[in-house]
Design an enzyme around this catalytic site. Structure first.
Site, PDB file in Angstrom:
ATOM      1  N   GLU A  88       0.803  -1.227   0.000  1.00  0.00           N
ATOM      2  CA  GLU A  88       0.000   0.000   0.000  1.00  0.00           C
ATOM      3  C   GLU A  88       0.833   1.273   0.000  1.00  0.00           C
ATOM      4  OE1 GLU A  88      -3.400   0.303   2.616  1.00  0.00           O
ATOM      5  OE2 GLU A  88      -3.573  -1.876   2.685  1.00  0.00           O
ATOM      6  N   ASP A 135      -2.267  -4.374   3.438  1.00  0.00           N
ATOM      7  CA  ASP A 135      -2.421  -4.537   4.888  1.00  0.00           C
ATOM      8  C   ASP A 135      -3.370  -5.686   5.220  1.00  0.00           C
ATOM      9  OD1 ASP A 135      -0.697  -2.472   5.274  1.00  0.00           O
ATOM     10  OD2 ASP A 135      -2.226  -0.967   5.679  1.00  0.00           O
ATOM     11  N   ASP A 180      -5.922  -6.055   7.224  1.00  0.00           N
ATOM     12  CA  ASP A 180      -7.297  -5.858   7.677  1.00  0.00           C
ATOM     13  C   ASP A 180      -8.260  -5.902   6.484  1.00  0.00           C
ATOM     14  OD1 ASP A 180      -6.682  -3.496   6.433  1.00  0.00           O
ATOM     15  OD2 ASP A 180      -6.646  -2.301   8.263  1.00  0.00           O
ATOM     16  N   GLU A 235      -9.785  -3.492   4.890  1.00  0.00           N
ATOM     17  CA  GLU A 235      -9.451  -2.507   3.857  1.00  0.00           C
ATOM     18  C   GLU A 235      -8.340  -3.063   2.963  1.00  0.00           C
ATOM     19  OE1 GLU A 235     -10.724   0.649   3.233  1.00  0.00           O
ATOM     20  OE2 GLU A 235     -12.282   0.231   4.711  1.00  0.00           O
ATOM     21  N   TYR A 260       1.761  -3.907  13.194  1.00  0.00           N
ATOM     22  CA  TYR A 260       0.650  -3.215  12.533  1.00  0.00           C
ATOM     23  C   TYR A 260      -0.178  -2.423  13.539  1.00  0.00           C
ATOM     24  CZ  TYR A 260      -3.065  -2.412   9.160  1.00  0.00           C
ATOM     25  OH  TYR A 260      -3.967  -1.821   8.314  1.00  0.00           O
ATOM     26  N   ARG A 310      -3.245  -0.948  13.281  1.00  0.00           N
ATOM     27  CA  ARG A 310      -4.717  -0.956  13.332  1.00  0.00           C
ATOM     28  C   ARG A 310      -5.147  -2.333  13.827  1.00  0.00           C
ATOM     29  NH1 ARG A 310      -4.156   1.903   8.387  1.00  0.00           N
ATOM     30  NH2 ARG A 310      -4.540   4.111   8.723  1.00  0.00           N
ATOM     31  N   HIS A 362      -3.804  -9.982  14.471  1.00  0.00           N
ATOM     32  CA  HIS A 362      -3.444 -11.094  15.347  1.00  0.00           C
ATOM     33  C   HIS A 362      -2.612 -10.690  16.552  1.00  0.00           C
ATOM     34  CE1 HIS A 362      -5.120 -13.474  12.189  1.00  0.00           C
ATOM     35  NE2 HIS A 362      -4.248 -13.023  11.322  1.00  0.00           N
TER      36      HIS A 362
END
Length: 873
Positions: free
Chosen positions: A9, A82, A84, A86, A289, A291, A334
Site C-alpha cells: 500500500e 495490509d 485488515d 481494507e 501493525y 490498526r 493477530h
C-alpha cells in the site's frame, strides 16, 4: 526485470520490503485504494441487488497504468496489502484492475516489517479472503447509501451555505458530544463540606511530621459548622490500625484505541497525529501493525520481551502474562501494537521517538511483575462526639512494572468511585492503638459536585469502542470528519471564579472564611457547534434508527458476520435499506424546515423580537423579522457562545456598539461581529479584532488603536518593479505581499529586519515558480490554466476543473493547453458548472428588484446553491 512483482500500500513500506527480499522481487506501492464507487448516481445500482459501480479515480490512473505495465512484464504478481478488511479489499481491486485471478493470485500478510516476518509470509502465501472483501464492500456501500440519501435531506431542510453531511458513524459521534454538552448545561452543582484534620506525630527519626485525616462529609454549612463546634476541647486518640497488603497490575499492550487514548493523555496528541506517526513507525519496521483491536502477543514476541525484562531489571521483575480480548470479533489483527525488536528502546527520528517510547514502555510493563503495596488505615476517635476520622497511607514495597510505566486516566475516570485509588497516597508516621494525637487544625471546606467532563478525542474513541460503534480504522477519520464539517469544535474553555466557604477550627475557636477557586477550565475538549446540535436534533427526530447507539453497534456486528462468512453482504444491505428509504421519503415529504430558533426577548428600543437562530453563515442573533418594513439587524454569535445558552443581555451586547462611533481621518468607525469574528469597520476597510473580543469593551480610542496597528502593518517596507511590498503574519506564518501575491518568508530570514535585497530574492523566486505554474491566465474572469501533478487543470475562482480527455482518450499536454482560447476554456467550465457565466445578470436583476421581491426570491437562490453542492457529492 525482477521475476516477481509484489504490491504493497505505501511507498515507504515498499522500499523497506524490497531491501529484505532482494533482486528476485520488485516491490511497488499502489498508494492505498486504487478504485472507489462512482460519485455520479451514488455508484450503486439499488435495483440490481446493490451492485456497486467502481471506477479508477483520475489521480490514480498513472499508478494503475504503471502497475499494469509491470504486471505484464513479471512472471508472478504477489499482493501484500495490509492485513485488515481494507487491505483485503485493495488486493481484490488490484486483481480486478490488473486482470489477476483472485483464486490463484498469491496473497501474503505480515504483522511486522522484519526480515523473518517477510520471509515467512513469502514462504506461506494464501488466497484472497473474499469474506473480508465483502465485509469491507458492505461497509462502503452502506455508508455511501446513508451519506447520499441523508445529506440531500439536510440540504433541503436547512438553509446553510456550507455542504451539510450525515453519516452512519459520524452522526452518532456528534450525538454523543451533543448529549454530553446538554448534560453539562443542565447540571446543577450541589455543595457538601469535606472534613479534614491535620495532626502531628513523630516519624521513625523522632522528628515531628504532619499528616491528614478525613471525616464524614457534611451536607450543609450549618451541619459543617455544628460539627466543628462539637469538636471544641476534644481529645483525639488512635482507635484502630489496619495494615493490608495490596498490589497493582499492568495494563494490557496497546490496541489502536488504547494507544490513541494514552497518546492523548501523556503526549497531548490528537487521534490523527497519533495514527500518522504510528503509520510511519510501522512502515519503517519499528512497530507491528497499528490498526488492531487485539491484545494478544505472539510467542516470539513474549520470548523477546521476557529476555529484555530479565536482562534489564532481573528475574524478580518478570511475570509472564497472556491477555485475552473482551471483543470476540477481534480476529483480523493477530497481535497488539508492540515494537518489532524489544532491544530497540528508542528510534533515531525525534518526531517519532515519544510515541515509540510509549509503545515500548507499555509492552515491557505488560510482562513485568505486579507492584506490591502496603496500605495503612488508622481510625481516630473524637472524644466529644464519638465520631471517627480516617487517616490513610501507602508504602510501595516493590515497584514491579511501575519501574517502567504507569497508565494515565481520563477526567471521568477519576471521581471518587473510579480509579482514583491509583493515585499515590502519602505515608503515615508510625502510630499505635491508644496513642493520643495533638490537633493542629480542622477544616470544613465546601466542595461542589461536577458534571461529567466534555469529551477529548481520546475519550470519545473510548466511548465509541465501549458502545461497539466503529472499528480501529474508523476512529481517526470519523473525528476528522465531524471537525471538518463544523459539527464539532476542538477548543479550550477558560474557567470562572467561584466563591466557596471554609470553616476553620483552630485553638478551640471556629471561624468562617470565604475563599475563591477557578472552576470549569478545560483544554482541548470537543464542543458541539450550534450546527451540530441542530442537525443532531433533526436526525434524532426523523431517523431514530441511524442515531440509535445499539442499532449502529448491531450494524457493526453484522459486518463482522459478513467477514466470518455467516451472512451475505447484499442481504444485510437490503434489510437495512428498505425501512431507511421509507424514512428518507417520509422526511422529505412531511418534515418542516430546520429552524434552530430560540426566542430570547424583546428589543426595548424597537419592540421587535430578539431571536437566536441558525443563519446561512452560522449561528446568529436577529432583531426583527424578514417581512418587517425595516430590514432586521443581525449579529454573529461568537465562538464560545451558543444558541442554547446565550442570554438576552449577552445577545444585546453583540449589538451594543454597532452604530458609528465617530470619524478617524474623515472615515466612519464602527465595530461589529461578522462571519469571521469581531472587527472594526473603518470606511470601506475591515480590521479584524482578536478572537473572542467582547464588543462592549471596544470604545472609539481602542478601535482607532487597532486601525493604526493595521495601517502600520500595511505600510510598504520596500518596492519591486515600482510596485509596493508590504509585510504581514498570517495563518501560515510571516509573509510579504507584492502585486497581489503572497510570499512566505522562511525561517532562515530575519523577518523583523528583512532588507530590500532579501525581498527581491524572495519575489524573484516566487515569480519564477509561478511562471512554471501558469500556462495561461485570464485574471479579469478569475480563470487560469495551470500545471498540476497529473497534467493541466483549469482554476475557476476557487474551483478546480479537470480538462476532458481528447477523442483518442489521451490527456492534453501543457503545450496543447497553451493553445486554448478563452472561449474553449469557458466551454469546459460550463460543462462542469452549468450557468457559471450567467450568474451576474441574474444577480443584477435581483439587486434591482424591490425588497419584497428579493425576499421571495431568496429561497430559490439557496436552492440553487444546494443543487450545486449535491453535484459535488
Amino acid at each position: 526485470m525482477a521475476k516477481n512483482l509484489l504490491i504493497v500500500e505505501s511507498p515507504a513500506k515498499a522500499k523497506t520490503i524490497e531491501k529484505i527480499l532482494g533482486k528476485d522481487f520488485q516491490v511497488k506501492s499502489c498508494f492505498g485504494h486504487i478504485r472507489d464507487l462512482e460519485k455520479a448516481g451514488m455508484g450503486i445500482n439499488i435495483e440490481k441487488n446493490f451492485e456497486p459501480s467502481y471506477i479508477v479515480p483520475a489521480d490514480k490512473e498513472r499508478v494503475v497504468n504503471e502497475l499494469k505495465s509491470l504486471a505484464k512484464k513479471s512472471d508472478e504478481v504477489w499482493l501484500a496489502t495490509d492485513e485488515d478488511r481494507e487491505g483485503e479489499a485493495i488486493s481484490w481491486h488490484l486483481c480486478e484492475v490488473l486482470g489477476l485471478d483472485p483464486r490463484s493470485t498469491k496473497r501474503i500478510v505480515f504483522h511486522e516489517i522484519t526480515k523473518p516476518a517477510i520471509q515467512a509470509a513469502v514462504q506461506n502465501p494464501r488466497k484472497l479472503d473474499m469474506n473480508l472483501v465483502m465485509a469491507q464492500q458492505a461497509r462502503r456501500i452502506l455508508d455511501r447509501i446513508v451519506g447520499f440519501e441523508l445529506s440531500p435531506v439536510l440540504w433541503r431542510k436547512m438553509s446553510m451555505r456550507n455542504n451539510l453531511s450525515a453519516g452512519r458513524v459520524q452522526s452518532v459521534a456528534v450525538r454523543l458530544i451533543a448529549e454530553r454538552e446538554r448534560e453539562i448545561n443542565a447540571f446543577v452543582p450541589v455543595s457538601t463540606f469535606k472534613i479534614e484534620a491535620l495532626f502531628t506525630a513523630k516519624d521513625v527519626t523522632g522528628k515531628n511530621v504532619s499528616f491528614a485525616a478525613e471525616g464524614k462529609k457534611q451536607n450543609t454549612a450549618t451541619d459543617a459548622e455544628q460539627f466543628l463546634e462539637s469538636c471544641k476541647g476534644a481529645g483525639y486518640k488512635v482507635n484502630d490500625i489496619q495494615v493490608r497488603p495490596g498490589k497493582r497490575s499492568p495494563a494490557p499492550p496497546f490496541t489502536t484505541s488504547t494507544l490513541q487514548q494514552e497518546a492523548s493523555r501523556k503526549l497531548g496528541y490528537g487521534v490523527s497525529r497519533t495514527m500518522q506517526i504510528a503509520q510511519r513507525l510501522y512502515e519503517n519496521g519499528y512497530i507491528t501493525y497499528m490498526r488492531t483491536d487485539s491484545v494478544n502477543l505472539s510467542n516470539t514476541a513474549l520470548g523477546d520481551i521476557t529476555n529484555t525484562v530479565k536482562s534489564m531489571y532481573g528475574e524478580d521483575y518478570h511475570q509472564f502474562r497472556k491477555f485475552k480480548n473482551k471483543n470476540e470479533s477481534a480476529q483480523e489483527a493477530h497481535e497488539a501494537i508492540r515494537p518489532t525488536y524489544m532491544s530497540n528502546s528508542s528510534v533515531k527520528e525525534p518526531e517519532w521517538q515519544r510515541l515509540y517510547e510509549l509503545i515500548w514502555k507499555r509492552t515491557m510493563a505488560c510482562q513485568m511483575a505486579d507492584a506490591e503495596l502496603e496500605k495503612t488505615t488508622a481510625k481516630i476517635e473524637i472524644s466529644t462526639n464519638k465520631e471517627e476520622l480516617t487517616a490513610s497511607g501507602e508504602v510501595l514495597k516493590f515497584d514491579g512494572f511501575l519501574k517502567v510505566y504507569r497508565e494515565d486516566w481520563d477526567d471521568d475516570d477519576t471521581d471518587e468511585a473510579g480509579p482514583a485509588a491509583n493515585t499515590d497516597e502519602g505515608m503515615l508516621p508510625p502510630l499505635t492503638v491508644g496513642q493520643s494525637l495533638p490537633l493542629n487544625e480542622m477544616k470544613a471546606t465546601e466542595r461542589f459536585s461536577r458534571p461529567l467532563p466534555r469529551y477529548t478525542e481520546a475519550s470519545l474513541v473510548k466511548k465509541l469502542e465501549e458502545l461497539g460503534i466503529g472499528r480501529p480504522s474508523t476512529y481517526a477519520p470519523t473525528i476528522s470528519t465531524i471537525l471538518k464539517r463544523g459539527y464539532v469544535e476542538k477548543r479550550d474553555k477558560e474557567g470562572t471564579r467561584r466563591d466557596f466557604q471554609v470553616f476553620l477550627l483552630k485553638k478551640d475557636k471556629v471561624s468562617k472564611l470565604m475563599e475563591q477557586e477557578n472552576t470549569g477550565a478545560e483544554k482541548s475538549k470537543l464542543f458541539p457547534s450550534d450546527l451540530g446540535l441542530v442537525v443532531t436534533d433533526f436526525l434524532k427526530q426523523y431517523f431514530d434508527d441511524i442515531m440509535d447507539y445499539s442499532f449502529t453497534a448491531r450494524i457493526e456486528e453484522e459486518f463482522d458476520e459478513v467477514a466470518e462468512g455467516k451472512m451475505k453482504w447484499n442481504k444485510m444491505i437490503h434489510d437495512f435499506y428498505d425501512p431507511f428509504k421509507k424514512d428518507v421519503d417520509n422526511t422529505i415529504e412531511n418534515a418542516e424546515r430546520i429552524k434552530g430558533e430560540r426566542e430570547l426577548g424583546v428589543d426595548p428600543d424597537s419592540g421587535k423580537p430578539v431571536v437566536a437562530r441558525m443563519g446561512r453563515y452560522g449561528p446568529m442573533i436577529q432583531i426583527g423579522e424578514a417581512n418587517d418594513e425595516e430590514k432586521p439587524r443581525f449579529a454573529k454569535i461568537p465562538t464560545g457562545q451558543s444558541i442554547e445558552t446565550i442570554t438576552f443581555d449577552e445577545a444585546m451586547g453583540l449589538f451594543g456598539a454597532q452604530g458609528s462611533m465617530g470619524l478617524y481621518e474623515e472615515k466612519e468607525v464602527s465595530v461589529n461581529v461578522g462571519r469571521f469574528g469581531p472587527y472594526v469597520k473603518w470606511g470601506d476597510e475591515f480590521v479584524s479584532l482578536p478572537k473572542g473580543t467582547d464588543l462592549s469593551t471596544v470604545d472609539f480610542d481602542k478601535a482607532v488603536h487597532y486601525i493604526k496597528e493595521k495601517q502600520k502593518a500595511d505600510a510598504p517596507v520596500g518596492s519591486y518593479e515600482g510596485k509596493p511590498v508590504t509585510k504581514g503574519t498570517g495563518r501560515f506564518g510571516p509573509y510579504i505581499k507584492w502585486d497581489g501575491m503572497f510570499i512566505n518568508v522562511p525561517r532562515r530570514y530575519n523577518f523583523a529586519k528583512l532588507n530590500q535585497a532579501e525581498m527581491d530574492e524572495l519575489i524573484d523566486a516566487k515569480v519564477k515558480k509561478e511562471a512554471n505554474r501558469y500556462i495561461q491566465r485570464w485574471p479579469e474572469d478569475k480563470i487560469s490554466l495551470e500545471n498540476a501533478r497529473w497534467g493541466p487543470i483549469i482554476k475557476f475562482g476557487k474551483k478546480i476543473i479537470r480538462i476532458p480527455k481528447k477523442a483518442d482518450d489521451t490527456r492534453y499536454t501543457p503545450e496543447e493547453a497553451a493553445e486554448f482560447t478563452i472561449e474553449q476554456v469557458k466551454a469546459f467550465i460550463e460543462k462542469e458548472v452549468p450557468g457559471a457565466f450567467t450568474k451576474k445578470s441574474k444577480g443584477t436583476a435581483k439587486k434591482s428588484a424591490t425588497k419584497k421581491t428579493a425576499t421571495k426570491k431568496a429561497p430559490a437562490k439557496k436552492a440553487a446553491v444546494k443543487k450545486k453542492a449535491a453535484k459535488k457529492k
